[in-house]
Write a protein that holds these residues in place. Structure first.
Motif, short mmCIF file in Angstrom:
data_model
loop_
_atom_site.label_atom_id
_atom_site.label_comp_id
_atom_site.label_asym_id
_atom_site.label_seq_id
_atom_site.Cartn_x
_atom_site.Cartn_y
_atom_site.Cartn_z
N SER A 80 0.80 -1.23 0.00
CA SER A 80 0.00 0.00 0.00
C SER A 80 0.84 1.28 0.00
O SER A 80 0.35 2.33 -0.42
CB SER A 80 -0.94 0.02 1.20
N GLY A 81 2.06 1.19 0.49
CA GLY A 81 2.88 2.39 0.62
C GLY A 81 2.59 3.16 1.90
O GLY A 81 3.12 4.24 2.12
N ARG A 82 1.78 2.57 2.76
CA ARG A 82 1.49 3.21 4.04
C ARG A 82 2.41 2.63 5.11
O ARG A 82 2.80 1.48 5.06
CB ARG A 82 0.03 2.98 4.43
N GLY A 83 2.70 3.49 6.09
CA GLY A 83 3.55 3.03 7.19
C GLY A 83 3.55 4.04 8.30
O GLY A 83 2.71 4.96 8.35
N ARG A 84 4.49 3.86 9.22
CA ARG A 84 4.64 4.81 10.32
C ARG A 84 6.12 5.09 10.50
O ARG A 84 6.98 4.25 10.21
CB ARG A 84 4.02 4.29 11.60
N ILE A 85 6.40 6.28 10.98
CA ILE A 85 7.80 6.65 11.22
C ILE A 85 8.29 5.87 12.43
O ILE A 85 7.74 5.96 13.52
CB ILE A 85 7.95 8.17 11.44
N TRP A 86 9.31 5.07 12.21
CA TRP A 86 9.89 4.23 13.25
C TRP A 86 11.07 4.94 13.93
O TRP A 86 11.31 4.78 15.12
CB TRP A 86 10.32 2.90 12.62
N SER A 87 11.79 5.74 13.13
CA SER A 87 12.93 6.49 13.64
C SER A 87 13.26 7.59 12.63
O SER A 87 12.77 7.56 11.50
CB SER A 87 14.14 5.58 13.84
N TYR A 88 14.10 8.53 13.03
CA TYR A 88 14.55 9.56 12.10
C TYR A 88 15.82 10.22 12.61
O TYR A 88 16.17 10.10 13.78
CB TYR A 88 13.47 10.62 11.84
N VAL A 89 16.46 10.94 11.70
CA VAL A 89 17.64 11.73 12.03
C VAL A 89 17.62 12.98 11.15
O VAL A 89 17.09 12.96 10.05
CB VAL A 89 18.94 10.90 11.83
N VAL A 90 18.18 14.05 11.68
CA VAL A 90 18.37 15.28 10.91
C VAL A 90 19.87 15.54 10.89
O VAL A 90 20.43 15.95 11.91
CB VAL A 90 17.60 16.47 11.53
N PRO A 91 20.54 15.23 9.77
CA PRO A 91 22.00 15.37 9.73
C PRO A 91 22.45 16.83 9.79
O PRO A 91 21.93 17.67 9.07
CB PRO A 91 22.39 14.77 8.38
N LEU A 96 6.58 -0.48 7.33
CA LEU A 96 5.43 -0.63 6.45
C LEU A 96 4.24 -1.27 7.16
O LEU A 96 4.40 -2.23 7.91
CB LEU A 96 5.80 -1.49 5.23
N THR A 97 3.05 -0.74 6.91
CA THR A 97 1.83 -1.27 7.51
C THR A 97 1.56 -2.70 7.04
O THR A 97 1.22 -3.56 7.84
CB THR A 97 0.63 -0.36 7.14
N ASP A 98 1.74 -2.96 5.74
CA ASP A 98 1.46 -4.29 5.16
C ASP A 98 2.51 -5.33 5.54
O ASP A 98 2.26 -6.52 5.41
CB ASP A 98 1.45 -4.26 3.63
N ALA A 99 3.69 -4.87 5.90
CA ALA A 99 4.80 -5.78 6.21
C ALA A 99 5.61 -5.17 7.34
O ALA A 99 6.66 -4.57 7.12
CB ALA A 99 5.66 -5.99 4.97
N PRO A 100 5.14 -5.28 8.59
CA PRO A 100 5.78 -4.59 9.71
C PRO A 100 7.25 -4.94 9.97
O PRO A 100 7.94 -4.19 10.63
CB PRO A 100 4.92 -4.96 10.91
N ARG A 101 7.71 -6.06 9.43
CA ARG A 101 9.13 -6.39 9.60
C ARG A 101 10.01 -5.65 8.59
O ARG A 101 11.23 -5.69 8.69
CB ARG A 101 9.36 -7.89 9.44
N ILE A 102 9.36 -5.01 7.62
CA ILE A 102 10.10 -4.28 6.58
C ILE A 102 10.18 -2.82 6.97
O ILE A 102 9.18 -2.18 7.28
CB ILE A 102 9.40 -4.40 5.21
#
Length: 138
Positions: free
Chosen positions: A55-66, A87-93
């Motif tokens: 689907s291309g849907r997901g949630r932000i798991w982590s981030y960085v601002v270099p 990814l929502t459809d594949a949470p291990r991805i």
């Protein structure tokens, strides 16, 4: 700007992305999605796979601002973000990309102080076929 490095295993990912589709390599025997792409399934050791659209849907798991940018070509866009999306459809991805305000927007278009772990995002693609992410509900 860096371009994706493709190999035989990952080339289909970039071909589909250039068409505006987010697909994940999936084992044709046990149906387990996997990323990064590789010849053998780590779950059942099968060598058969297919590329399934997600689907291309997901949630932000982590981030960085270099700060400062790691490469000189990115200096004009600093500060920018790099997010890890589960990814929502594949949470291990988990895929890496940038959170932007809209498709085609520059890397620095989203204010870093507004990024939140767990925020829902949707994949969009730039003119070169690179996946970027936008908030589902801005």
């Amino acid at each position: 700007m860096l371009s994706p490095v493709t190999d035989a295993d990952g080339a289909p990912f970039w071909r589909y992305a250039a068409q505006g589709e987010l697909r994940v390599q999936t084992c044709a025997d046990c149906a387990e999605p996997r990323f990064p792409p590789r010849p053998c399934c780590p779950h059942c050791q099968s060598f058969t796979s297919e590329w399934r659209r997600v689907s291309g849907r997901g949630r932000i798991w982590s981030y960085v601002v270099p700060h400062p940018p790691l490469l000189p070509d990115y200096a004009a866009q600093a500060p920018y973000n790099v997010i890890v999306v589960e990814l929502t459809d594949a949470p291990r991805i988990r895929l890496i990309g940038n959170l932007v305000t809209r498709a085609g927007a520059p890397l620095n278009s989203f204010p870093p102080d507004r990024i939140r772990i767990g925020a829902r995002v949707q994949a969009v693609f730039d003119d070169e076929g690179l996946p970027r992410w936008i908030l589902e509900r801005p």
